[in-house]
Design an enzyme around this catalytic site. Structure first.
Site, PDB file in Angstrom:
ATOM      1  N   ASP A  36       0.850  -1.193   0.000  1.00 17.35           N
ATOM      2  CA  ASP A  36       0.000   0.000   0.000  1.00 17.35           C
ATOM      3  C   ASP A  36       0.884   1.241   0.000  1.00 17.35           C
ATOM      4  O   ASP A  36       2.013   1.203   0.502  1.00 17.35           O
ATOM      5  CB  ASP A  36      -0.933   0.024   1.223  1.00 17.35           C
ATOM      6  CG  ASP A  36      -2.210   0.811   0.959  1.00 17.35           C
ATOM      7  OD1 ASP A  36      -3.280   0.187   0.784  1.00 17.35           O
ATOM      8  OD2 ASP A  36      -2.133   2.069   0.900  1.00 17.35           O
ATOM      9  N   TYR A 154     -11.883   8.147 -13.724  1.00 20.48           N
ATOM     10  CA  TYR A 154     -12.097   6.856 -13.066  1.00 20.48           C
ATOM     11  C   TYR A 154     -12.777   5.877 -14.021  1.00 20.48           C
ATOM     12  O   TYR A 154     -12.359   4.725 -14.170  1.00 20.48           O
ATOM     13  CB  TYR A 154     -12.946   7.058 -11.806  1.00 20.48           C
ATOM     14  CG  TYR A 154     -13.198   5.796 -11.023  1.00 20.48           C
ATOM     15  CD1 TYR A 154     -12.211   5.260 -10.188  1.00 20.48           C
ATOM     16  CD2 TYR A 154     -14.421   5.122 -11.111  1.00 20.48           C
ATOM     17  CE1 TYR A 154     -12.441   4.096  -9.464  1.00 20.48           C
ATOM     18  CE2 TYR A 154     -14.655   3.957 -10.393  1.00 20.48           C
ATOM     19  CZ  TYR A 154     -13.668   3.452  -9.570  1.00 20.48           C
ATOM     20  OH  TYR A 154     -13.894   2.295  -8.860  1.00 20.48           O
TER      21      TYR A 154
HETATM   22  P1  ADP Z   1     -11.115  -0.431  -2.154  1.00 23.82           P
HETATM   23  O1  ADP Z   1     -11.333  -1.268  -0.982  1.00 23.82           O
HETATM   24  O2  ADP Z   1     -12.323  -0.175  -2.976  1.00 23.82           O
HETATM   25  O3  ADP Z   1      -9.935  -0.891  -2.978  1.00 23.82           O
HETATM   26  P2  ADP Z   1      -9.963   1.637  -0.512  1.00 23.82           P
HETATM   27  O4  ADP Z   1      -9.904   3.113  -0.703  1.00 23.82           O
HETATM   28  O5  ADP Z   1     -10.514   1.118   0.766  1.00 23.82           O
HETATM   29  O6  ADP Z   1     -10.812   1.062  -1.719  1.00 23.82           O
HETATM   30  O7  ADP Z   1      -8.557   1.018  -0.768  1.00 23.82           O
HETATM   31  C1  ADP Z   1      -7.703   1.464  -1.763  1.00 23.82           C
HETATM   32  C2  ADP Z   1      -6.310   1.311  -1.218  1.00 23.82           C
HETATM   33  O8  ADP Z   1      -5.378   1.645  -2.261  1.00 23.82           O
HETATM   34  C3  ADP Z   1      -6.022   2.262  -0.045  1.00 23.82           C
HETATM   35  O9  ADP Z   1      -5.503   1.520   1.038  1.00 23.82           O
HETATM   36  C4  ADP Z   1      -5.003   3.228  -0.611  1.00 23.82           C
HETATM   37  O10 ADP Z   1      -4.043   3.682   0.343  1.00 23.82           O
HETATM   38  C5  ADP Z   1      -4.339   2.375  -1.691  1.00 23.82           C
HETATM   39  N1  ADP Z   1      -3.678   3.193  -2.702  1.00 23.82           N
HETATM   40  C6  ADP Z   1      -4.119   4.342  -3.246  1.00 23.82           C
HETATM   41  N2  ADP Z   1      -3.222   4.811  -4.133  1.00 23.82           N
HETATM   42  C7  ADP Z   1      -2.190   3.932  -4.162  1.00 23.82           C
HETATM   43  C8  ADP Z   1      -0.967   3.860  -4.872  1.00 23.82           C
HETATM   44  N3  ADP Z   1      -0.611   4.815  -5.741  1.00 23.82           N
HETATM   45  N4  ADP Z   1      -0.152   2.801  -4.655  1.00 23.82           N
HETATM   46  C9  ADP Z   1      -0.502   1.833  -3.770  1.00 23.82           C
HETATM   47  N5  ADP Z   1      -1.632   1.853  -3.064  1.00 23.82           N
HETATM   48  C10 ADP Z   1      -2.475   2.889  -3.245  1.00 23.82           C
END
Ligand code: ADP
Length: 256
Positions: A36, A154
């Protein structure tokens, strides 16, 4: 324990569907790298596991080649080759009409939601080819088929994820790598329901009325589908877009 000793990589593992995927794969015996951009949340995901030794929290920005490369080296050192990649990290744009979306926002959304899965796939595929097997599960969306689940960045990115899924399937299926997409509908995660409420899905009751299942999906239901797609029982499923939306798309003309 069908994933005993297999190495699974989940991006976006710090919350929502990604965190649930980590838990489900670990429950099946896998060793899971929890990636993450928010390292604190990735660490929390692993700490919450019954056996935290089965998980490795890793910082990554999936939109950056350097960051993906360094994450992959860390994973290789910890677990060896990657058997399963779940491309789940994602962001939403600001749901504004196209002429109001700043170019930077467009670029960032495409970079994380579409280029990210490409970079991650590119990083794991050589090892999968060497072993002659591997599975990639991309988190797409019902926004891969229809509008209004986000802004144009998106929606375009999620349509693109299906294209990427199909092309990867075409390129690598015959060489042992299965690639599929999960297309969730209304799923209760941080992305759809940020802390403090969502400003782009204000009318949850009205949304629910349109969905035959009459409820939101849970991250666990998505994670179980990812585990199924990654497993041998799904051996004949290649290049598919698995819709898990409670019937929302099917009933798209339901009046609110
Ligand atoms: P979902 O459960 O629908 O995937 P969330 O917002 O709960 O949505 O989770 C998305 C995750 O992706 C979050 O933990 C966020 O920190 C992570 N994330 C967002 N951008 C990036 C990135 N550039 N690289 C890695 N992880 C990311």
């Amino acid at each position: 324990m069908s994933f005993h000793d297999k190495v699974v990589v989940v991006t976006g593992a710090g919350s929502g569907m990604g965190r649930a995927m980590v838990q489900e794969f670990v429950a099946q015996g896998a060793r899971v790298a929890a990636l993450d951009i928010n390292e604190v949340s990735a660490v929390a995901t692993v700490k919450a596991l019954e056996n935290p030794d089965q998980g490795l929290p890793v910082h990554v920005d999936v939109s950056s080649v350097e960051s993906v490369d360094s994450a992959m080296s860390e994973i290789a050192e910890w677990g060896g080759g990657v058997h399963v990649l779940c491309n789940n990290a994602g962001i939403v744009d600001s749901f504004r009409p196209a002429h109001e979306i700043p170019l930077e926002e467009w670029h960032r959304t495409i970079a994380v939601d579409l280029t990210g899965p490409f970079l991650m796939a590119r990083a794991v595929i050589p090892g999968m080819l060497e072993r002659g097997e591997g599975v990639i599960v991309n988190t797409a969306s019902i926004s891969s088929f229809s509008a209004a689940g986000g802004g144009s960045a998106y929606t375009a990115a999620k349509h693109g994820v299906l294209g990427l899924t199909r092309q990867l399937s075409f390129d690598y299926g015959r060489r042992g790598i299965r690639v599929n997409a999960i297309c969730p509908g209304a799923t209760a995660t941080g992305l759809t329901m940020p802390e403090g409420g969502s400003d782009f899905l204000p009318d949850t009751e009205a949304e629910l009325g349109r969905i035959p299942a009459q409820r939101w999906c849970t991250p666990e239901e998505i994670a179980k589908l990812a585990v199924y797609l990654a497993g041998d029982d799904a051996g004949y499923i290649h290049g598919a877009a698995m819709v898990i939306d409670g019937g929302w798309l099917a009933a798209a003309r339901n009046p609110i």
